[in-house]
Each structure stands twice: as structure tokens, then as C-alpha cells.
Design a protein around this motif. Sequence first.
Motif, short mmCIF file in Angstrom:
data_model
loop_
_atom_site.label_atom_id
_atom_site.label_comp_id
_atom_site.label_asym_id
_atom_site.label_seq_id
_atom_site.Cartn_x
_atom_site.Cartn_y
_atom_site.Cartn_z
N ILE A 11 1.07 -0.92 -0.01
CA ILE A 11 -0.26 0.18 -0.05
C ILE A 11 0.95 1.11 0.27
O ILE A 11 1.65 1.24 1.12
CB ILE A 11 -1.36 -0.10 1.10
N VAL A 12 0.64 1.98 -0.71
CA VAL A 12 1.63 3.18 -0.51
C VAL A 12 1.51 4.22 -0.46
O VAL A 12 -0.68 4.93 -1.46
CB VAL A 12 1.99 3.61 -2.57
N LYS A 13 1.54 5.22 0.35
CA LYS A 13 1.17 5.93 0.85
C LYS A 13 1.48 7.64 -0.57
O LYS A 13 1.77 7.57 -0.19
CB LYS A 13 1.15 6.31 2.24
N SER A 14 0.35 8.53 -0.44
CA SER A 14 0.68 9.23 -1.26
C SER A 14 0.18 10.86 -0.21
O SER A 14 -0.44 10.67 -0.40
CB SER A 14 -0.55 10.18 -2.46
N LEU A 15 1.43 11.01 0.23
CA LEU A 15 1.37 12.14 1.05
C LEU A 15 1.72 14.16 0.67
O LEU A 15 2.38 13.15 -0.95
CB LEU A 15 2.54 12.05 2.43
N VAL A 16 1.14 14.24 0.30
CA VAL A 16 1.00 15.85 0.19
C VAL A 16 2.23 16.52 1.25
O VAL A 16 2.16 16.47 2.43
CB VAL A 16 0.19 16.54 -0.17
N VAL A 17 3.45 16.93 0.56
CA VAL A 17 4.81 17.84 1.36
C VAL A 17 4.63 19.36 0.88
O VAL A 17 4.99 19.90 -0.14
CB VAL A 17 5.97 16.81 0.97
N LYS A 18 4.55 19.81 1.54
CA LYS A 18 4.55 21.63 1.33
C LYS A 18 6.22 22.07 1.75
O LYS A 18 6.92 21.80 3.06
CB LYS A 18 3.92 23.09 2.17
N ARG A 19 6.81 23.25 0.60
CA ARG A 19 8.03 23.20 0.45
C ARG A 19 7.82 25.01 0.84
O ARG A 19 6.83 25.28 1.41
CB ARG A 19 8.08 23.79 -0.78
N SER A 20 9.50 25.32 2.01
CA SER A 20 9.29 26.80 2.43
C SER A 20 8.50 27.80 1.03
O SER A 20 7.90 28.64 1.79
CB SER A 20 10.34 27.02 2.82
N ASP A 21 8.78 27.95 -0.24
CA ASP A 21 8.50 28.95 -1.31
C ASP A 21 6.81 28.92 -1.28
O ASP A 21 6.42 29.39 -2.04
CB ASP A 21 9.17 28.99 -2.88
N GLY A 78 4.19 0.87 6.49
CA GLY A 78 5.26 0.30 7.05
C GLY A 78 6.70 1.02 7.42
O GLY A 78 6.92 0.97 8.16
N ARG A 79 6.36 2.42 6.67
CA ARG A 79 7.62 2.92 6.52
C ARG A 79 6.86 5.02 6.57
O ARG A 79 5.90 4.62 6.33
CB ARG A 79 8.20 2.71 5.40
N SER A 80 7.49 5.71 6.97
CA SER A 80 7.24 7.29 6.82
C SER A 80 8.75 7.75 6.41
O SER A 80 8.97 7.82 5.98
CB SER A 80 7.02 7.98 8.39
N ILE A 81 8.30 8.78 6.12
CA ILE A 81 8.71 10.07 5.40
C ILE A 81 10.44 10.29 6.17
O ILE A 81 10.28 10.23 7.18
CB ILE A 81 8.75 11.21 4.88
N SER A 82 11.27 10.40 5.78
CA SER A 82 12.83 10.25 6.18
C SER A 82 13.20 12.06 5.82
O SER A 82 13.21 12.41 4.54
CB SER A 82 13.50 9.92 5.92
N GLN A 84 7.46 20.65 4.86
CA GLN A 84 6.43 20.72 6.14
C GLN A 84 4.99 19.54 5.11
O GLN A 84 4.04 19.72 4.39
CB GLN A 84 6.30 21.20 7.33
N MET A 85 4.28 19.01 6.61
CA MET A 85 3.39 17.98 6.33
C MET A 85 2.11 19.59 6.33
O MET A 85 2.07 20.10 7.38
CB MET A 85 2.58 17.36 6.58
N PRO A 86 1.24 19.97 5.28
CA PRO A 86 0.77 20.91 5.77
C PRO A 86 -0.85 20.53 5.84
O PRO A 86 -1.00 19.35 6.62
CB PRO A 86 -0.16 21.58 3.97
N ALA A 87 -1.49 21.20 6.73
CA ALA A 87 -2.60 21.39 7.53
C ALA A 87 -3.98 20.24 6.26
O ALA A 87 -3.36 20.78 4.77
CB ALA A 87 -3.54 21.97 7.42
#
Length: 161
Positions: free
Chosen positions: A49-59, A70-74, A88-91
Amino acid sequence: MNPAANPTGHGRVAADAAARGLAVDIFARPVAGSLTEAAALLGIDIADIVKSLVVKRSDGAFLFALVPGGRSISWPKLRAVVGVNKLQMPAAELALAATGYERGTITPLGSTTAWPVFADESIRGRRVSMGAGEHGYSLFVEADALISALNATVADISVPE
């Protein structure tokens, strides 16, 4: 308005996959309370199962990180690959605004904006399941074909949970 011209949810995912020439199998599935329960319901390993995670850049821009169950972002690894000092993970409401999908349904396929995709190297060579843009639906896809269709950057971006 013609709904076929502007599909939503899993229809938007299917339309984008078809436009990319990507074979996906989208299906209705029971609600699961956890990744472990979802894997059991689907009859697959949690790593499939692949989690599609949205990540926010500082820009203010976003990216997708595809990480197996079974894994998380490093964060240090992902920051190094992306070439930035802060991520960071956005709201939840920002992730929805950035993709058009609610958490738990997010996928890069059919996202309202085609953000860059970073896939963990451990998904290569697997047939994986992931969100299909709508609660109650999942999809199966060959990870290598997905990586190619999304022009994803593949790297070691995760650690065991």
C-alpha cells in the motif's frame, strides 16, 4: 455540465491514468480503520500500500512523496533529494486545496495541480495499491509504470515506522 467532461474523484484518477497510458484497476473497497486493516481487506502486504503524502515547501509549492506502508518520510533524506532546507506536512485543508483530494484519498493521478513526485525506491518492481481520489475506492498499479508515467524522482526517502 457534462460530468464525463469534468470527472471527479476516482473518475478524475481514471481519466488522468488513461491520458498517460497508465493501466490502473480502480475498485470499491470497504472502509478500513488502519493501514494494517486495509492490507488485510485487500489481501496484500502492508508494504504494497503506497501512501501519497502531500508535502509543502517553504516557497509555498507542494510535492508528492510516495511511501510504502510500514515506512514514513525521512525528512533529512527527502530534503536532500529535493534540495531544500525545510519541508512540512500541510494542514488537511491545504492538502485538499493543493490536490483537489481529501486526505485518505490523495494520489498524484488527477491532482488539480501536477506537483513533482518523489517515490521511495522500495516501491520499485511491485504491484501496489493506493488512494483513488475518493473515499471507498482504491487502485492497483504497477509501481514502475506509475513512476514512469509521473516522471517521478526515485530515491531512498523513507525509514521504517
